[in-house]
Design a protein around this motif. Structure first.
Motif, short mmCIF file in Angstrom:
data_model
loop_
_atom_site.label_atom_id
_atom_site.label_comp_id
_atom_site.label_asym_id
_atom_site.label_seq_id
_atom_site.Cartn_x
_atom_site.Cartn_y
_atom_site.Cartn_z
N UNK A 94 45.74 19.50 66.95
CA UNK A 94 45.57 18.61 68.11
C UNK A 94 46.41 19.10 69.30
N UNK A 95 47.66 19.46 69.01
CA UNK A 95 48.53 19.96 70.08
C UNK A 95 48.02 21.27 70.67
N UNK A 96 47.55 22.15 69.79
CA UNK A 96 47.04 23.45 70.25
C UNK A 96 45.82 23.27 71.15
N UNK A 97 44.88 22.42 70.72
CA UNK A 97 43.68 22.17 71.52
C UNK A 97 44.06 21.50 72.85
N UNK A 98 45.06 20.62 72.82
CA UNK A 98 45.51 19.97 74.07
C UNK A 98 46.08 20.99 75.04
N UNK A 99 46.83 21.96 74.54
CA UNK A 99 47.38 23.03 75.40
C UNK A 99 46.23 23.84 75.99
N UNK A 100 45.25 24.17 75.18
CA UNK A 100 44.10 24.92 75.68
C UNK A 100 43.40 24.14 76.80
N UNK A 101 43.20 22.84 76.59
CA UNK A 101 42.52 22.02 77.59
C UNK A 101 43.31 21.95 78.90
N UNK A 102 44.62 21.90 78.83
CA UNK A 102 45.44 21.87 80.05
C UNK A 102 45.27 23.15 80.86
N UNK A 103 44.88 24.21 80.18
CA UNK A 103 44.70 25.49 80.87
C UNK A 103 43.23 25.84 81.09
N UNK A 104 42.36 24.83 81.06
CA UNK A 104 40.96 25.01 81.42
C UNK A 104 40.04 25.46 80.30
N UNK A 105 40.53 25.52 79.07
CA UNK A 105 39.70 25.94 77.94
C UNK A 105 39.22 24.67 77.23
N UNK A 106 37.91 24.49 77.21
CA UNK A 106 37.32 23.28 76.64
C UNK A 106 36.51 23.61 75.39
N UNK A 107 36.65 22.74 74.40
CA UNK A 107 35.89 22.84 73.14
C UNK A 107 34.72 21.87 73.26
N UNK A 108 33.52 22.33 72.93
CA UNK A 108 32.33 21.48 73.03
C UNK A 108 31.61 21.44 71.68
N UNK A 109 31.54 20.25 71.11
CA UNK A 109 30.85 20.07 69.84
C UNK A 109 29.36 19.82 70.12
N UNK A 110 28.47 20.69 69.66
CA UNK A 110 27.06 20.56 70.00
C UNK A 110 26.24 19.71 69.04
N UNK A 111 26.83 19.23 67.93
CA UNK A 111 26.04 18.49 66.94
C UNK A 111 25.36 17.27 67.56
N UNK A 112 24.06 17.14 67.26
CA UNK A 112 23.28 16.00 67.75
C UNK A 112 22.74 16.18 69.15
N UNK A 113 23.04 17.28 69.79
CA UNK A 113 22.58 17.54 71.16
C UNK A 113 21.41 18.51 71.12
N UNK A 114 20.59 18.53 72.17
CA UNK A 114 19.49 19.50 72.22
C UNK A 114 20.02 20.93 72.26
#
Length: 183
Positions: A114-134
């Motif tokens: 969680x902390x690692x992903x939060x650091x990535x997000x603060x620096x413009x790196x976003x994780x996108x979960x595609x499940x259920x999407x077209x």
């Protein structure tokens, strides 16, 4: 002019080119100068517009360089985040009565993730979960196609092996997905 005669001789007259324009009247001269001023003003305005375009392009390129300079590094860091998730997924699921050490390890690693992903997000790196999407070929890479389960539209992502990652809106790594096909 000759010393004895006040009338100019052919040798004393300045040469006039046969194709030289006739002497201009004041109005013609003024019109020519106005035309030249208009032409020079047009050239100046075009040069000024070109300089503005050049400044805008340089500013935009500098901004893009600032935003995406770490793209290669970000791609490597994203791989590390995915490896951390794979490690967490390999742990046994939480159960009642499991050893306390295992529960603490799982919780600790989940906190690190969680902390690692939060650091990535603060620096413009976003994780996108595609499940259920077209399915979006711009952000997803289809690894397999399976018949669509009940209530799921064909062309929908039914399973994501990895998420999609972006850096300031630009795709870093596509999601590896399984897509629902026509039954």
């Amino acid at each position: 002019m000759s010393e004895t005669n006040d009338t100019p001789t052919p040798a004393d007259r300045p040469e006039v080119a046969p194709d030289a324009p006739a002497p201009q009247t004041e109005a013609e001269r003024l019109a020519a100068l106005e035309s030249e001023v208009t032409e020079l003003r047009d050239k100046w305005l075009r040069a000024e517009a070109e300089m503005q375009n050049l400044r805008s392009r340089a500013r935009r390129e500098a901004e893009e360089a600032r935003l995406y300079a770490v793209q290669k590094f970000a791609r490597d860091v994203v791989e590390t985040a995915e490896n951390l998730r794979r490690g967490l997924d390999s742990l046994p699921k939480a159960e009642e009565g499991e050893p306390e050490l295992l529960a603490k390890l799982r919780n600790g690693f989940e906190g690190v993730e969680r902390g690692f992903v939060a650091v990535l997000e603060r620096h413009g790196i976003q994780k996108q979960d595609p499940e259920g999407k077209p399915f979006d070929p711009e952000h997803h890479q289809a690894m397999a196609e399976q018949p669509a389960p009940e209530g799921v539209e064909p062309g929908t992502v039914i399973q994501a092996w990895t998420p999609a990652w972006t850096l300031n809106g630009r795709l870093l790594k596509p999601a590896m997905v399984v897509v629902a096909g026509k039954g």
